[in-house]
Write a protein that holds these residues in place. Structure first.
Motif, PDB file in Angstrom:
ATOM      1  N   VAL A   1     -32.960 -79.788 -59.305  1.00 35.72           N
ATOM      2  CA  VAL A   1     -32.273 -79.078 -60.602  1.00 35.72           C
ATOM      3  C   VAL A   1     -32.431 -77.686 -60.422  1.00 35.72           C
ATOM      4  O   VAL A   1     -31.428 -76.717 -60.582  1.00 35.72           O
ATOM      5  CB  VAL A   1     -32.740 -79.647 -61.748  1.00 35.72           C
ATOM      6  N   ALA A   2     -33.666 -77.342 -60.123  1.00 39.14           N
ATOM      7  CA  ALA A   2     -34.069 -75.655 -60.190  1.00 39.14           C
ATOM      8  C   ALA A   2     -33.517 -74.973 -59.117  1.00 39.14           C
ATOM      9  O   ALA A   2     -33.071 -73.870 -59.462  1.00 39.14           O
ATOM     10  CB  ALA A   2     -35.679 -75.736 -59.987  1.00 39.14           C
ATOM     11  N   ARG A   3     -32.907 -75.741 -58.030  1.00 38.40           N
ATOM     12  CA  ARG A   3     -32.239 -74.970 -57.098  1.00 38.40           C
ATOM     13  C   ARG A   3     -30.853 -74.409 -57.401  1.00 38.40           C
ATOM     14  O   ARG A   3     -30.358 -73.472 -56.730  1.00 38.40           O
ATOM     15  CB  ARG A   3     -32.248 -75.710 -55.621  1.00 38.40           C
ATOM     16  N   TYR A   4     -30.396 -74.626 -58.559  1.00 40.61           N
ATOM     17  CA  TYR A   4     -29.195 -74.332 -58.954  1.00 40.61           C
ATOM     18  C   TYR A   4     -29.424 -72.950 -59.872  1.00 40.61           C
ATOM     19  O   TYR A   4     -28.343 -72.289 -60.520  1.00 40.61           O
ATOM     20  CB  TYR A   4     -28.294 -75.376 -59.935  1.00 40.61           C
ATOM     21  N   ALA A   5     -30.730 -72.533 -60.106  1.00 45.59           N
ATOM     22  CA  ALA A   5     -30.886 -71.387 -61.187  1.00 45.59           C
ATOM     23  C   ALA A   5     -30.793 -70.242 -60.105  1.00 45.59           C
ATOM     24  O   ALA A   5     -31.175 -70.200 -58.911  1.00 45.59           O
ATOM     25  CB  ALA A   5     -32.018 -71.709 -61.778  1.00 45.59           C
ATOM     26  N   LYS A   6     -30.454 -69.023 -61.016  1.00 46.65           N
ATOM     27  CA  LYS A   6     -30.633 -67.880 -60.048  1.00 46.65           C
ATOM     28  C   LYS A   6     -32.087 -67.219 -60.251  1.00 46.65           C
ATOM     29  O   LYS A   6     -32.525 -66.340 -59.496  1.00 46.65           O
ATOM     30  CB  LYS A   6     -29.946 -66.699 -60.936  1.00 46.65           C
ATOM     31  N   ARG A   7     -32.842 -67.864 -61.026  1.00 52.55           N
ATOM     32  CA  ARG A   7     -34.433 -67.351 -61.021  1.00 52.55           C
ATOM     33  C   ARG A   7     -35.393 -68.587 -61.595  1.00 52.55           C
ATOM     34  O   ARG A   7     -34.777 -69.382 -62.416  1.00 52.55           O
ATOM     35  CB  ARG A   7     -34.275 -66.195 -62.200  1.00 52.55           C
TER      36      ARG A   7
END
Ligand SMILES: Nc1ncnc2c1ncn2[C@@H]1O[C@H](COP(=O)(O)OP(=O)(O)OP(=O)(O)O)[C@@H](O)[C@H]1O
Ligand SMILES: [Mg+2]
Lengths: 407, 262
Positions: free
Chosen positions: B210-216
């Motif tokens: 999931v985290a890999r879709y965030a910018k940070r």
């Protein structure tokens, strides 16, 4: 400012939980319904009694034997007082304000034989003036006259019930009846006055000259129950009362320090006395019914409390998206008020329906007055506020994080 | 407008829970800022303080010490009622368990925050709610109840609800925790789309997926930030396309409609 929207929210919540809503309201419905029916019965009885007393006649004054209060001066053996034909005669001769005067002798359950069988009825021994005072017409034949009174003629006038029982559809005028073994002639039939509130038949009477009643039928048991008087106008009533009182005190030879051994009352005073008892009855009935209303209120609190726990999560959600504590408080309070008012309204419907049903099936007089309805509504709203406040306060005090975590 | 670019400024936030005699230091001096238009994933082991931080940022709780500015308002100094209004107007919440009201239609659920909007910015509630539902792709489900919707759809209703007040910030605590892998990608694609439209998003997750879709990515451990790095996000929309393509190949020509499922 949010009140209107919160009413909508409360409305939705009430509709979405129909069963819970109904159960919550049940106590209030029954409570309000009971209060209304009880008060309706009480008030109905009251207004019937009043009507009955008004039915007696207009501008009437009633003299009854016996002291008004038993307290005060002891009167020894003379306290057994009686009214006598002389008393009636003296009033008739001396009173300026009295228009008509009639002594009333009566005896319950006299035996009457005639026509197709026999029957027991109340005997009234009166003077012809009685007919004027009571405004009681005959539907057939005539009332007896002064000569028949004076001579103690063996004539009777029958009430409608007795005619129905002994003669069916036949006109009994001219027939012979035997009243307590004394043969009499029927000279008239009285018009029907119907039934009283407590189911007493007002037509189950035979009326005859008091002289005849005293001398031939009642004998040594004869006892004058009252003297009926009417005045020329309503304004004369208090004057007549004072006058009659003075005449009777003189007639009974009462000393100035002795209390009256009779009572002189007008219709208002009679109905006040009767109302006193029915008012107590109404209050008692209402008090009993109010207890069920109170129990209904506790029911609301109970369910609202359960509902707060059950809906903790909902409260958390509402708070997370911006509801203030006061919004939650208002919502729950409105819910409980709306439910109690709704319950109150249904209770009123139930009460009015119930009263009407009782009135028509049991023949009880019932009177729903608008005052009771308004009080019932106000009271149920108060119940809603009072018993809704604690659960609502509890809901508003919830911490949103804990509420959201609640399973 | 003289607003700074920073939506969130968190300075030396501490949160201590007192449980009888023992004290739990859930947050021990956290500093971090979020700019407008960012999409940040907060990660960390269970009990590291992620939810505690989110609750403070979301105005659901007060820090024990430190200060927190949201749109230059010092939130930790506000009263409870002011906090409620901040939650209403500046923040949109998305929860792991959806937290929709039962027996309440998607539209009514979405309208709910407007009910408590004292600023009355939005006049036509159901119109705004409908638009918000259309924005998350549920324009054809407005009258459905939560129990008539899939998990992914319920979460999208929750997102629509979060968006209806046009908040400065959307906070999502494990929004995909209850969803399967395909629905997770769908929801993340929606978040990315909203982020591209300018919505600032802060989400908590356990999963790298999931985290890999965030910018940070911000990582917490024992109530402290141990890592705070920008990254080039993967495109969830692209992943979703691939995923669907793969599935339809696997199932042959049997179900050509799969792309429209959910
Ligand atoms: N209301 C509370 N009272 C006491 N301690 C609490 C409370 N809320 C959280 N804690 C403690 O604070 C610490 C941080 O909890 P938090 O819920 O922030 O963790 P988290 O990172 O969200 O974990 P998870 O990934 O399991 O959700 C934990 O040790 C927890 O036990
Ligand atoms: Mg957590």
């Amino acid at each position: 400012m949010q009140a209107f929207r919160l009413v909508k929210v409360a409305g939705k919540s009430i509709i979405k939980n129909k069963m819970r809503t109904l159960l919550t309201m049940l106590g209030i419905i029954i409570g309000v319904g009971a209060v209304i029916v009880m008060v309706a019965i009480g008030e109905g009885a009251q207004s019937q009694i009043e009507q009955q007393i008004q039915n007696l006649g207009t501008n009437m004054v009633v003299v009854t034997p016996g002291a008004a209060q038993t307290s005060g001066a002891s009167q020894g053996a003379s306290s057994f007082s009686r009214l006598t034909p002389e008393d009636a005669q003296k009033i008739k001769n001396e009173s300026i304000y009295s228009a008509n005067v009639s002594p009333v002798y009566s005896s319950f359950r006299a035996q009457i034989v005639g026509g197709e069988g026999n029957w027991r009825a109340t005997i009234l021994g009166v003077t012809p003036e009685y007919q004027v005072i009571r405004n009681w017409d005959t539907t057939s034949g005539r009332f007896f006259d002064a000569r028949e009174e004076r001579t103690g003629a063996k004539v009777v006038v029958l009430g409608k019930t007795i005619v129905d029982q002994l003669y069916g559809d036949r006109d009994p005028v001219g027939e012979r009846v035997i009243v307590n073994r004394v043969p009499m002639q029927v000279i008239g039939v009285l018009e029907s006055k119907g039934q009283t509130a407590d189911g007493n038949d007002q037509d189950d009477f035979i009326v005859l000259p008091y002289t005849t009643a005293r001398n031939r039928i009642l004998g040594r048991w004869s006892f004058m129950r009252q003297i009926l008087i009417n005045t020329y106008s309503a304004e004369d009533i208090p004057l007549a009362q004072e006058e009659v009182r003075a005449i009777l005190r003189e007639s009974h030879g009462l000393a100035s320090w002795e209390a009256d051994d009779f009572e002189v009352r007008n219709q208002e005073q009679l109905s006040e006395a009767a109302q006193g008892t029915t008012e107590v009855m109404t209050a008692l009935l209402a008090a009993i019914a109010s207890i069920s209303l109170l129990v209904g209120g506790i029911g609301i609190m109970n369910i609202m409390l359960v509902s707060v726990t059950e809906r903790t999560r909902e409260i958390g959600i509402r708070m997370a998206i911006g509801a203030r504590g006061s919004d939650v408080l208002t919502q729950f309070l409105i819910e409980s008020i709306v439910m109690s008012i709704l319950g109150g309204a249904l209770g009123i419907a139930l009460g009015v329906g119930g009263s009407t049903l009782l009135g028509s099936t049991m023949g009880w007089a019932t009177a729903v007055n608008s005052e009771t309805v308004v009080i019932a509504i106000a009271f149920s709203a108060a119940v809603g506020i009072f018993f809704g406040f604690y659960p609502a306060k509890k809901a508003a005090a919830l911490n949103p994080i804990d509420a959201l975590r609640f399973e | 407008m003289s607003e700074t670019k920073e939506v969130i400024r968190v300075q030396q936030i501490r949160k201590t829970y007192e449980m009888g005699k023992t004290k739990v230091h859930a947050l021990q001096g956290v500093d971090f800022n979020v700019q407008r238009g960012e999409m940040v994933a907060i990660m960390g082991a269970s009990g590291s303080g992620k939810s505690t931080l989110m609750n403070i940022i979301g105005g659901l709780d007060y820090p024990t010490s430190g200060s927190y500015f949201l749109d230059d308002i010092e939130v930790n100094k506000l009263t409870k009622n002011q906090l409620a209004d901040i939650r209403n107007q500046k923040i949109g919440f998305v929860f792991q368990g959806f937290n929709l009201l039962a027996r309440t239609s998607a539209l009514e659920n979405t309208e709910l925050p407007l009910l408590y909007d004292r600023s009355k910015r939005v006049k036509k509630h159901s119109e705004a709610a409908r638009q918000s539902l259309e924005r998350v792709g549920l324009g054809d489900r407005v009258d459905h109840f939560p129990n008539e919707l899939s998990g992914g759809q319920q979460q999208r209703v929750a997102i629509a609800r979060a968006l209806v007040t046009n908040p400065s910030l959307v906070l999502a605590d494990e929004p995909t925790g209850n969803l399967d892998s395909k629905t997770t990608v769908e929801v993340m694609a929606l978040f990315q789309e909203l982020n591209e439209e300018g919505v600032t998003i802060l989400l908590v997750t356990h999963e790298d997926e999931v985290a890999r879709y965030a910018k940070r990515i911000v990582e917490l451990r024992d109530g402290k930030i141990i890592k705070d790095v920008p990254q080039t996000p993967d495109s969830a929309a692209k992943d979703l396309e691939e995923l669907l393509l793969r599935r339809s190949e696997e199932q042959g020509a049997k179900e050509p409609e799969t792309a429209q499922a959910d």
